[in-house]
Design an enzyme around this catalytic site. Sequence first.
Site, PDB file in Angstrom:
ATOM      1  CD  GLU A  58      -2.846   1.018   2.492  1.00 17.57           C
ATOM      2  OE1 GLU A  58      -3.737   1.870   2.613  1.00 17.57           O
ATOM      3  OE2 GLU A  58      -2.722   0.045   3.262  1.00 17.57           O
ATOM      4  CG  ASN A 205      -9.186  -1.898   1.640  1.00 17.65           C
ATOM      5  OD1 ASN A 205      -8.706  -3.010   1.839  1.00 17.65           O
ATOM      6  ND2 ASN A 205      -9.106  -0.917   2.530  1.00 17.65           N
ATOM      7  CD  GLU A 206      -9.761  -2.689   6.205  1.00 17.44           C
ATOM      8  OE1 GLU A 206      -9.834  -1.567   6.762  1.00 17.44           O
ATOM      9  OE2 GLU A 206      -8.926  -3.549   6.526  1.00 17.44           O
ATOM     10  CE1 TYR A 272      -2.867  -6.143   8.911  1.00 17.17           C
ATOM     11  CE2 TYR A 272      -5.173  -5.511   8.871  1.00 17.17           C
ATOM     12  CZ  TYR A 272      -3.936  -5.539   8.270  1.00 17.17           C
ATOM     13  OH  TYR A 272      -3.755  -4.987   7.026  1.00 17.17           O
ATOM     14  CD  GLU A 329      -5.739  -4.821   4.257  1.00 16.79           C
ATOM     15  OE1 GLU A 329      -5.580  -4.474   5.455  1.00 16.79           O
ATOM     16  OE2 GLU A 329      -6.193  -4.079   3.377  1.00 16.79           O
ATOM     17  CD  GLN A 378       0.854  -2.457   3.671  1.00 14.46           C
ATOM     18  OE1 GLN A 378       1.604  -1.771   2.981  1.00 14.46           O
ATOM     19  NE2 GLN A 378      -0.284  -1.982   4.150  1.00 14.46           N
TER      20      GLN A 378
END
Length: 525
Positions: A58, A205-206, A272, A329, A378
């Site tokens: 990103e 995204n999200e 996460y 992610e 990432q």
Amino acid sequence: MNRLKNSLTAFAAATALGGALLLATTGAHAATLSASGSLNADQPGPQISKYIYSQFSEHLGRGIYDGVWVGPDSKIPNVLGIRTDIVEALKAIHTPSIRWPGGCFADEYHWRDGIGPRDQRPVRKNHWWANDVETNAFGTHEYMDFIEQVGADPYISINVGSSNPTEMSQWIDYMTSDGQDTLAKERRANGRDAPWKMKFIGFGNEAWGCGGNMTPEYYSDELRKFSGFFHNDPANPAVRVASGANSDDTNWTDVVMKNAGKYIDALSLHYYTIPTGNWDHKGAATGFDEQAWTDTFAQTLRMDKLISDHEAVMDKYDPKKRVGLFVDEWGTWYDVEPGTNPGHLYQENTLRDAVLAAANFNIFQHHADRVRLTAIAQTVNVLQAMILTQGDKLALTPTYYAYKMYVPFQDSTELPLNITAPDFTRGKTTIPAFNSSAARGKDGHVYIAFASMDPEDDTRVSIDLGDLKVKSVTGQVLTAAKMDAINPIGGAPLVVPVDFKGAKISAGKLTLTLPAKSVVVLNLQ
């Protein structure tokens, strides 16, 4: 290239050190645990997609600028502005795909900002990440150059939150049209004659958060609308990926699958690992104790149930499993390193991260019938990175080497491995001492992988191989003396795979002593 060669030279020099560290971390524990099980090589499961080992980059901190892009005039060796050492490192782990440009950044990104002469591109503010200056020097052409140099497939996240279907459609035509339309001619004028092949397209995204704070009902309608203007060329097809749930929000999955499932080919999931479970005080990347180690693995092992719960919802609407689940992610998220910009999400990477990555690989492989892509967050200099850079120097992190050890699992065939690990407890937290997975690789060999999550005790493992005929077993192990051992930037790495000689075949059984806090991958021939 020289920096990568130097890093690999340091890797070779560290092999002897790694062997010494392995000896230092075995045989000195309070106990040796035991586990037994069986491998059913005659009951092959689904293919383990190579895309499970994908990356995510990103526009955030030094992930793109300094990490990937240094510009064609940089003294750091590069090809078309892309760091050569980064490309070579990602090629060495057979990186199958890299998701871009975000992340939260994707839903503010307008593709026209990133094409044409770089000195004429608009400069924007990166509202999501530290209000950094976004020069747009790295845009569509630069990303595609990066992808092609690595030998990976593109995965582009389309702006849904602050854009419209027309902008999406025009960007896709710009990238993929082989005709004489204005957009194809514009691409050619900007230096790219042939159209690019598009593998994955993400619709936002999200959407539940930074992608627009949408409800699943609203997003489903937006998804249907964007899909209606997504003119997928049969000669250049793309997998359509919907913005999926935040961790355990199965209602999001239910609504999107019910209302828009027929318009997509995959649904994402983001989760996460935060050691404390508290976003305000996540925990440190280094200097942690055994309790923090154990709590971190308890959090990451939630991944298995999260996937199972979302799969169950998807099965209601898609029992034939046409729609894939993309965990695009995932990874560790700690408090940033002291003295660094909080908005850059820079964290150190230790042995704990490598073992944690392997534990997640094993989970993903057990769900290979539905999980067909994952992307760790990432690639460079952000969160659980493969590579950390400082000027012209770099470090291949412990997580990088975990990826390298699992390369044989890409496009392999899952094999049922039935084994129950003993538990261990620290404080109020109890987790299994290890998890594992097995597969038959494209080379015909059988591979068995272990993520040993007990930070103190070894485990004696015995596996009945059934009718599988095995003549020899070799392997690699990744471990270190300290739980928070790192590979310093520009220095000799301390956490590298070394030959593992602790496995034996006898009377149809595989036996090994699995070292504490380690990753082990065995090759059975």
